[in-house]
Design an enzyme around this catalytic site. Structure first.
Site, PDB file in Angstrom:
ATOM      1  N   CYS A 103       3.412   8.681   0.924  1.00 31.28           N
ATOM      2  CA  CYS A 103       4.005   7.739   1.875  1.00 31.28           C
ATOM      3  C   CYS A 103       4.198   6.412   1.154  1.00 31.28           C
ATOM      4  CB  CYS A 103       3.079   7.576   3.072  1.00 31.28           C
ATOM      5  SG  CYS A 103       3.642   6.381   4.298  1.00 31.28           S
ATOM      6  N   SER A 147      12.275   7.131   7.402  1.00 31.22           N
ATOM      7  CA  SER A 147      11.942   6.851   8.783  1.00 31.22           C
ATOM      8  C   SER A 147      12.473   5.472   9.168  1.00 31.22           C
ATOM      9  CB  SER A 147      10.417   6.895   8.981  1.00 31.22           C
ATOM     10  OG  SER A 147      10.076   6.516  10.297  1.00 31.22           O
ATOM     11  N   CYS A 152       6.655  -6.591   7.382  1.00 23.37           N
ATOM     12  CA  CYS A 152       7.717  -5.959   8.152  1.00 23.37           C
ATOM     13  C   CYS A 152       8.191  -6.917   9.232  1.00 23.37           C
ATOM     14  CB  CYS A 152       7.211  -4.658   8.789  1.00 23.37           C
ATOM     15  SG  CYS A 152       8.480  -3.735   9.703  1.00 23.37           S
ATOM     16  N   CYS A 179      -1.208   6.676   9.971  1.00 22.13           N
ATOM     17  CA  CYS A 179       0.074   6.158  10.431  1.00 22.13           C
ATOM     18  C   CYS A 179      -0.113   4.876  11.222  1.00 22.13           C
ATOM     19  CB  CYS A 179       0.753   7.219  11.289  1.00 22.13           C
ATOM     20  SG  CYS A 179       2.379   6.753  11.882  1.00 22.13           S
ATOM     21  N   GLU A 194       0.837  -1.191   0.000  1.00 24.59           N
ATOM     22  CA  GLU A 194       0.000   0.000   0.000  1.00 24.59           C
ATOM     23  C   GLU A 194       0.875   1.245   0.000  1.00 24.59           C
ATOM     24  OE1 GLU A 194      -4.094  -1.460   2.161  1.00 24.59           O
ATOM     25  OE2 GLU A 194      -2.470  -0.826   3.481  1.00 24.59           O
ATOM     26  N   CYS A 224       1.651  -1.154  15.304  1.00 23.93           N
ATOM     27  CA  CYS A 224       1.691  -0.998  13.852  1.00 23.93           C
ATOM     28  C   CYS A 224       1.160  -2.250  13.168  1.00 23.93           C
ATOM     29  CB  CYS A 224       3.120  -0.717  13.395  1.00 23.93           C
ATOM     30  SG  CYS A 224       3.289  -0.457  11.611  1.00 23.93           S
ATOM     31  N   ASN A 234      -3.204   5.261  16.140  1.00 26.42           N
ATOM     32  CA  ASN A 234      -4.354   4.939  15.306  1.00 26.42           C
ATOM     33  C   ASN A 234      -4.751   3.491  15.556  1.00 26.42           C
ATOM     34  OD1 ASN A 234      -4.613   7.470  13.720  1.00 26.42           O
ATOM     35  ND2 ASN A 234      -2.543   6.935  13.087  1.00 26.42           N
ATOM     36  N   GLY A 273       6.992  -1.687   6.092  1.00 19.24           N
ATOM     37  CA  GLY A 273       8.381  -2.117   6.110  1.00 19.24           C
ATOM     38  C   GLY A 273       9.309  -1.138   6.806  1.00 19.24           C
ATOM     39  N   GLU A 274      10.500  -1.607   7.110  1.00 23.54           N
ATOM     40  CA  GLU A 274      11.580  -0.815   7.697  1.00 23.54           C
ATOM     41  C   GLU A 274      12.561  -0.481   6.580  1.00 23.54           C
ATOM     42  OE1 GLU A 274      14.372   1.113   9.019  1.00 23.54           O
ATOM     43  OE2 GLU A 274      13.113   0.605  10.743  1.00 23.54           O
ATOM     44  N   SER A 300      11.597   6.648  14.740  1.00 26.24           N
ATOM     45  CA  SER A 300      10.458   6.158  15.508  1.00 26.24           C
ATOM     46  C   SER A 300      10.956   5.867  16.920  1.00 26.24           C
ATOM     47  CB  SER A 300       9.895   4.886  14.847  1.00 26.24           C
ATOM     48  OG  SER A 300       9.338   5.185  13.588  1.00 26.24           O
ATOM     49  N   LEU A 301      10.718   6.805  17.819  1.00 29.19           N
ATOM     50  CA  LEU A 301      11.266   6.693  19.173  1.00 29.19           C
ATOM     51  C   LEU A 301      10.286   5.971  20.111  1.00 29.19           C
ATOM     52  CD1 LEU A 301      13.743   7.483  20.892  1.00 29.19           C
ATOM     53  CD2 LEU A 301      12.456   9.518  21.578  1.00 29.19           C
ATOM     54  N   HIS A 302       9.144   6.590  20.367  1.00 29.32           N
ATOM     55  CA  HIS A 302       7.993   5.966  21.042  1.00 29.32           C
ATOM     56  C   HIS A 302       8.190   5.639  22.522  1.00 29.32           C
ATOM     57  CE1 HIS A 302       6.594   5.938  16.990  1.00 29.32           C
ATOM     58  NE2 HIS A 302       7.331   4.916  16.621  1.00 29.32           N
ATOM     59  N   CYS A 323       6.601  -3.954  15.810  1.00 25.77           N
ATOM     60  CA  CYS A 323       6.163  -2.916  16.744  1.00 25.77           C
ATOM     61  C   CYS A 323       4.709  -3.156  17.129  1.00 25.77           C
ATOM     62  CB  CYS A 323       6.330  -1.536  16.119  1.00 25.77           C
ATOM     63  SG  CYS A 323       8.047  -1.139  15.691  1.00 25.77           S
TER      64      CYS A 323
END
Length: 385
Positions: A137, A225, A144, A368, A94, A151, A325, A193-194, A249-251, A148
């Site tokens: 995006c 990212s 992935c 996101c 996507e 996600c 989200n 994906g990363e 991506s800290l989080h 996480c």
């Protein structure tokens, strides 16, 4: 050079020069072919009318053609379009087009520019009709491997890497699907994906998208990212001189919380990640974007914001707060608005530029963290602690 082993869409001009010279073609034909593909977005050799017939036949025999096909377009009420793309092997990915529906300078555009790490002032030509700026995006993998907890992309794990032609091809297609008055402004590697886990293809796609003979995106308009692959952050900085905008991506601001939310932290803990950010060769007046998904009861306490303010001290950063989200694969969810505001206030008072990412496209699962592998069976992830 290994141009003959590369998909035609993934070749750079110098690689076209080498492969076509070996066939006895004139030197200028390499630029013509690259222009057709990456400036005009034409992938059908039969339509490349200024090329000799023999060369068009050769390009077709080499496999030049569409690398992905739009299978479904989901249009959000806010103008966001999510494209489900079918790859040649049948896999799906996507990509998302995020238009600033209210024009330059609007809150929607500020949101898109913040997502893209865009610190530049408006550079539309004086007197020109205002254009609707679009951020795309894009994805770099089918699925992935990072896992996480907030996600959807990693629900089914990693199926395969995308080739550079499939990564850049998303932008070629996205540009062709722009609507009247729209302009592709930013490209963010924030889809499925990363990106740095698929480093070679990601780096090649960056060179394709920013090449002056092609789409010619400014490196300031392209953001990669990462969840924190420390060696590859260093490699990206070295290979591109720090010119590619970086988002992290800290989080979480402590290792225990971050490891619970993001398994990659067990391999590259915060002290190693922060050292990599300090070493990143960032140009003057540029900032690293810190992405922080706020998950209710996990990382949304003001005390965590104070830890983050201390953790990031001395780094040129701006912070995007993203209320989680909802995704089918997780029982986790976003905190309330008061909690979000309190978290933001701590960081603002500490002197950081801190924005709350407006939710875009969530009614079509394009927001996101919501991009998902078609057909993946969700395994519900529950709150930690």
């Amino acid at each position: 050079m290994r141009s003959t082993s590369l998909h035609p869409v993934a070749r750079l001009p110098e690689e076209w020069s080498a492969s076509l010279a070996a066939r006895g073609e004139r030197s200028f034909t390499a630029k013509q072919v690259f222009h057709w593909i990456h400036r005009r977005g034409v992938l059908d050799p039969a339509a490349m009318t200024n090329l000799p017939a023999r060369l068009r036949e050769h390009l077709a025999a080499e496999g030049l053609g569409e690398v992905l096909t739009p299978e479904r377009i989901h249009r959000s009420e806010d103008g966001t379009r999510k494209l489900l793309l079918r790859l040649r092997d049948g896999a799906t990915i996507e990509t998302v087009l995020l238009p600033a529906v209210s024009g330059p300078g609007s809150q929607a555009q500020l949101d898109a520019d913040a997502a893209a790490g865009d610190d530049d002032e408006d550079d539309d030509e004086a007197g020109a009709a205002p254009r609707v700026r679009v951020t795309q995006c894009i994805s770099t993998q089918v699925g992935c491997a990072m896992g996480c907890s907030f996600c959807a992309s990693g629900v089914a794990g990693l199926k395969r890497h995308l080739g550079a032609e499939e990564i850049a091809g998303q932008v070629l297609l996205g540009r062709a699907m722009l609507e009247e008055g729209e302009e592709l402004r930013n490209v963010v590697y924030m889809g499925m994906g990363e990106p740095l886990h698929n480093y070679e293809a990601t780096a090649r796609s960056l060179r394709l998208l920013t090449h002056p003979e092609g789409i010619n995106l400014s490196t300031r308009r392209v953001t990669v990212s990462t969840s924190g692959l420390v060696p590859e952050i260093a490699r990206l900085g070295a290979d591109f001189g720090g010119q590619i905008a970086l988002a992290i991506s800290l989080h979480a601001a402590d290792d225990a919380t971050r490891s619970a939310l993001m398994p990659i932290n067990r391999k590259y803990p915060l002290d190693e990640l922060l050292a990599a950010l300090r070493a990143y060769p960032l140009p003057r007046r540029r900032r690293i974007t810190i992405e922080y998904t706020l998950v209710a009861g996990q990382n949304d306490d003001p005390a965590e914001a104070r830890r983050m303010a201390k953790l990031l001290r001395g780094l040129p950063v701006k912070i995007n707060l993203i209320p989680m989200n909802p995704i089918e694969a997780s029982s986790l969810g976003p905190p309330g608005q008061d909690r979000v505001a309190a978290f933001q206030e701590v960081l603002t008072q500490a002197g950081y530029s801190c924005f709350v990412r407006r939710r875009r496209g969530d009614d079509v699962s394009a927001a996101c963290g919501q991009l998902v592998l078609l057909g993946a069976r969700p395994k519900v992830r529950r709150a930690v602690g």
